[in-house]
Write an enzyme that holds these catalytic residues in place. Structure first.
Site, short mmCIF file in Angstrom:
data_model
loop_
_atom_site.label_atom_id
_atom_site.label_comp_id
_atom_site.label_asym_id
_atom_site.label_seq_id
_atom_site.Cartn_x
_atom_site.Cartn_y
_atom_site.Cartn_z
N CYS A 344 0.70 -1.08 0.43
CA CYS A 344 0.30 0.30 0.03
C CYS A 344 0.59 1.28 -0.41
O CYS A 344 0.60 2.21 0.15
CB CYS A 344 -1.31 0.10 1.01
SG CYS A 344 -1.76 -1.41 1.14
N ASP A 345 2.09 0.89 -0.12
CA ASP A 345 3.43 2.08 -0.29
C ASP A 345 3.30 2.77 -1.39
O ASP A 345 3.77 1.65 -2.54
CB ASP A 345 4.60 2.19 0.25
CG ASP A 345 5.12 2.96 1.01
OD1 ASP A 345 4.91 4.16 0.61
OD2 ASP A 345 6.49 2.84 1.22
#
Ligand SMILES: *Cc1c(COP(=O)(O)O)cnc(C)c1O
Length: 399
Positions: A344-345
């Site tokens: 999710c980065d």
């Protein structure tokens, strides 16, 4: 963000540097079978390539005893195979020692190369049977006083290659001018210093730094004849081709070999290759998990990224060749594309400047040259597991 480039330019860059024969030696069919059988992300280590890399480096540097730098790819199968080939090991930590012990490999052909260590680590290495250690300053030298009868030391000297992709001389290594004082301190304490070591930096573009370092080590040997010099360790740094034309290791090593001819033949020569042996030995299979059109770019979300095998993009400053597994028509339908990892980065992007054919969810990709400083530094951030590892013996090759 990089400036936008016309697609023609991107295509030229892409076609020349990345796509066409990167998978030339591999069988796409066999890779697809493996991906279907084992799932992705899967890192495939090829022992035949380990053999090829080890033997070609050994042939390019005759008379030099190889000590594989375990940290590059500490997978047990790699260590076991290299041991079987007769290669020794450069170890740096108690964890690496434990790995050798678990594999039943003794300390005979090992060198402990970490210049800075806890006393407990020194004791563990000595208990393991390791006798050759590296220091680069007087505090570290003092730690060997209680062990002086059981160890021999190399002084690590700082010779840096200004163009090394990974500079290892900022953090470790003494200046040449400090050597006489360290020798004197050792002699007063009854500690045996028997040689010199250096690491000019990893993935160096040319052998000039190795050659200069060897010449300066010879000068040190000659200027301090009272020392019982018995070892010269030329470290690692031997490069591989990530993108662009393949590198000829014989050409790279020829000047190093020539410089080593000037070393007293009674002095044992060691090298600590990591990347050169491990890098080309592994490829990784990935899948397209998701796809989105964002502005001009098609984003493909893969099942591994910079928190996993591609961690070397951050830690090792490497860019790995990556390509769709299926053969595509490269003359039309190409689109500017982004390849992103699964987490999710937003830093988790492995290529933001590729021109790719239209891929579908579920399509496979293959990254090559991913053996060194990749899986070794992978994390399970977001609790995505690290890539599964398969070990084969050349079965991936096209013939
Ligand atoms: C990492 C390391 C190596 C391996 O270097 P490569 O450039 O991968 O060959 C060798 N010696 C020491 C001391 C290292 O820290």
């Amino acid at each position: 963000m990089r400036p936008k480039q016309p697609i023609g330019q991107l295509k030229a860059l892409f076609a020349e540097q990345v796509y066409p024969d990167q998978l030339g030696r591999y069988s796409r069919h066999k890779l697809a079978e493996l991906a279907a059988t084992h799932g992705t992300p899967t890192l495939i280590i090829d022992r035949d390539v380990l053999t090829e890399q080890y033997q070609s480096l050994q042939a390019a540097l005759p008379g030099v005893n190889m000590r594989y730098a375990i940290k590059a790819l500490p997978h047990p199968a790699v260590i076991e195979h290299l041991h079987h080939l007769g290669c020794g090991f450069d170890l740096a930590t108690s964890g690496e020692i434990q790995r050798l012990q678990q594999l039943g490999i003794d300390a005979k052909q090992t060198i402990h190369t970490h210049p800075i260590k806890k006393d407990a680590e020194i004791r563990q290495a000595i208990d393991f049977g390791c006798r050759l250690f590296v220091v680069d300053n007087s505090h570290e030298l003092a730690k060997f006083v209680p062990h002086k009868d059981r160890v021999e030391l190399l002084l690590r000297v700082n010779f840096r290659h200004q163009d090394a992709v990974v500079d290892l001389s900022r953090k470790f290594g003494c200046e040449l001018t400090h050597i006489p004082n360290l020798i004197e301190q050792a002699q007063q304490a009854g500690i045996r210093i028997v040689g010199l070591s250096f690491h000019v930096g990893s993935q160096v573009p040319a052998p000039v730094a190795h050659v200069n370092a060897i010449e300066q080590c010879i000068d040190v040997f000659n200027s301090l004849p009272q020392v019982d010099w018995r070892v010269l360790d030329i470290g690692g740094g031997f490069p591989i081709a990530y993108n662009g034309p393949a590198l000829d290791i014989v050409d790279f090593c020829a000047p190093i070999h020539a410089a080593l001819q000037q070393v007293d033949p009674d002095i044992e020569l060691l090298a600590e290759p990591g990347r050169f042996i491990a890098g080309p030995s592994a490829i990784q299979l990935l899948s397209v998990v998701g796809k989105a059109q964002r502005g001009a770019h098609t984003w493909y979300y893969l099942d591994d990224g910079v928190y996993g095998t591609f961690s070397g993009m951050l830690y090792d400053h490497a860019r790995y060749p990556i390509t769709p597994l299926a053969q595509h028509d490269m003359t039309q339908g190409l689109k500017p594309s982004v390849l992103a990892g699964p987490t999710c980065d937003s830093i988790d992007v492995i290529a933001d400047d590729m021109v790719l054919p239209d891929l579908a969810v579920g399509d496979y990709l293959v990254a090559t040259q991913v053996g060194a400083y990749t899986l070794a530094s992978a994390t399970d951030f977001n609790l995505y597991p690290k890539a599964k590892v398969l070990c084969l013996n050349g079965q991936l090759m096209a013939q």
